[in-house]
Write an enzyme that holds these catalytic residues in place. Sequence first.
Site, PDB file in Angstrom:
ATOM      1  N   PHE A 135       2.893  46.602 -74.698  1.00  0.00           N
ATOM      2  CA  PHE A 135       2.899  45.859 -73.334  1.00  0.00           C
ATOM      3  C   PHE A 135       1.303  45.822 -73.146  1.00  0.00           C
ATOM      4  CE2 PHE A 135       2.074  45.659 -68.633  1.00  0.00           C
ATOM      5  CZ  PHE A 135       2.858  44.479 -68.426  1.00  0.00           C
ATOM      6  N   ASP A 220      -5.493  49.714 -76.734  1.00  0.00           N
ATOM      7  CA  ASP A 220      -5.103  49.337 -75.280  1.00  0.00           C
ATOM      8  C   ASP A 220      -4.742  50.600 -74.691  1.00  0.00           C
ATOM      9  OD1 ASP A 220      -3.969  49.037 -72.888  1.00  0.00           O
ATOM     10  OD2 ASP A 220      -2.551  47.162 -73.547  1.00  0.00           O
ATOM     11  N   LYS A 249      -5.559  50.969 -64.939  1.00  0.00           N
ATOM     12  CA  LYS A 249      -4.701  51.857 -64.138  1.00  0.00           C
ATOM     13  C   LYS A 249      -5.488  52.789 -63.250  1.00  0.00           C
ATOM     14  CE  LYS A 249      -0.194  50.820 -65.651  1.00  0.00           C
ATOM     15  NZ  LYS A 249      -0.288  49.807 -66.935  1.00  0.00           N
TER      16      LYS A 249
HETATM   17  C1  LIG Z   1      -0.173  48.384 -67.070  1.00  0.00           C
HETATM   18  C2  LIG Z   1      -0.672  47.878 -68.764  1.00  0.00           C
HETATM   19  C3  LIG Z   1      -1.152  46.952 -68.700  1.00  0.00           C
HETATM   20  C4  LIG Z   1      -1.511  45.657 -67.760  1.00  0.00           C
HETATM   21  O1  LIG Z   1      -2.033  46.252 -66.506  1.00  0.00           O
HETATM   22  P1  LIG Z   1      -2.076  45.367 -65.318  1.00  0.00           P
HETATM   23  O2  LIG Z   1      -3.241  46.156 -64.404  1.00  0.00           O
HETATM   24  O3  LIG Z   1      -0.565  45.355 -64.804  1.00  0.00           O
HETATM   25  O4  LIG Z   1      -2.635  44.055 -65.539  1.00  0.00           O
HETATM   26  C5  LIG Z   1      -1.683  46.517 -70.139  1.00  0.00           C
HETATM   27  N1  LIG Z   1      -1.457  47.336 -70.826  1.00  0.00           N
HETATM   28  C6  LIG Z   1      -0.853  48.559 -70.799  1.00  0.00           C
HETATM   29  C7  LIG Z   1      -0.937  49.729 -71.908  1.00  0.00           C
HETATM   30  C8  LIG Z   1      -0.380  48.950 -69.616  1.00  0.00           C
HETATM   31  O5  LIG Z   1       0.200  50.071 -69.209  1.00  0.00           O
END
Ligand SMILES: *Cc1c(COP(=O)(O)O)cnc(C)c1O
Length: 398
Positions: A135, A220, A249
């Site tokens: 994600f 990420d 986050k």
């Molecule tokens: C939450 C998340 C995102 C997206 O972040 P947003 O602030 O919602 O755009 C991207 N990568 C990972 C691993 C995430 O947990």
Amino acid sequence: MSDIQAREAAVFMQTGRRMPVTLVRGEGTRVWDDAGQSYLDFVAGIAVNSLGHAHAGLVDVIAEQARTLIHVSNIFYTEPQIELAELLVRHSALDRVYFVNSGAEANEAAIKLARKWGIQNRNGAYEIIATTNGFHGRTMATVSATGTPRYREPFGPPLPGFVFVPYDDVQAIREATTERTAAVMVEPLQGEGGVNVPASDYLRQVRAWCDEQGLLLVLDEVQTGIGRTGTLFAYEQAGVEPDIMTLAKGIAGGVPLGAVLAKERASVFEPGDHGSTFSGNPLATAAGAYVVKQLLDGGVLENARERGEQLERGLASLEDRFPGVTGQRGAGLLRGLELAAEHSADIVNRARERGLLLNPVRPDVVRFMPPLTVTAEEIDEALEILAGVLAELPDGER
Ligand SMILES: *Cc1c(COP(=O)(O)O)cnc(C)c1O
């Protein structure tokens, strides 16, 4: 239906399901709803409220910065932005930082960096190998990079240049690599995909393959970074260094902020290549600098590690007591409880009724991500509530 639910249904775009709770206030690990009921918050804004709710020091920093200077354009210098950039560079393996406002935007910037780097350094290569169940966000480029087809299929052709391989399978990455490949983009541990922990040598092998082939490794760390897994960044535990890393986050304790970091060699943005109006404004970066300092100097990182071990032991003991619990996984204060049946939503609802907020990340996995400041007593209390929920399930489900 409560008044607020009816009002929401009339005016708000229905993009996701909500729990039937209206939260009005928080303090530490606890939040209160509009009827005065309190809950232990083991969702923490999806791993965002690193220092819990209404943390006095963070509140003071935000209030003071708001009184002083909330926002000016990036055509001027501001101190909090550079202070946070210095902190991140000093305490990470990366050399340069650019701030954005969310995880998706951090990954957008990472994708642009990787593509420009490949076009310049690998003979026009711009493909990025990403993983199924990964994600990376909800913008068009990041859903194109996200291995969950239903997130992108309603929106027409995705951005080209992404190739998907199974997570935790380095051989699949090797086989997917061609002369068009510029980078490999993975999460150190898949958060939204279900708290999926790869084999302990996965990232090392991916790193070795990237080195051998001359590819960039993009990590990420939007969910895993900033202490969530017990170290400032999850890559530290894998013994690898990424070329590009993204954060968001938990970085500013609830104020929207994201960051993309790069090694010098991958830092290919030049003037005019990228930008964002709110990017790293004084309010967000002052909050971020305070959060990072609390992690490093205020004992919060150590607490996250110790409470993470406590939570791991507690979840493991639930596995011993209840046959319906088949395991637990995760790192630090990002953990998943594995269920034999696909009833995580039911368990989460029952826990809420008993005053504990959890997240059903998958039908058979409940996710735990309390504030990094959670206390030992609060972990015990949450485990006790959960044991009560499991004990009350009908025979054959618990
Ligand atoms: C939450 C998340 C995102 C997206 O972040 P947003 O602030 O919602 O755009 C991207 N990568 C990972 C691993 C995430 O947990």
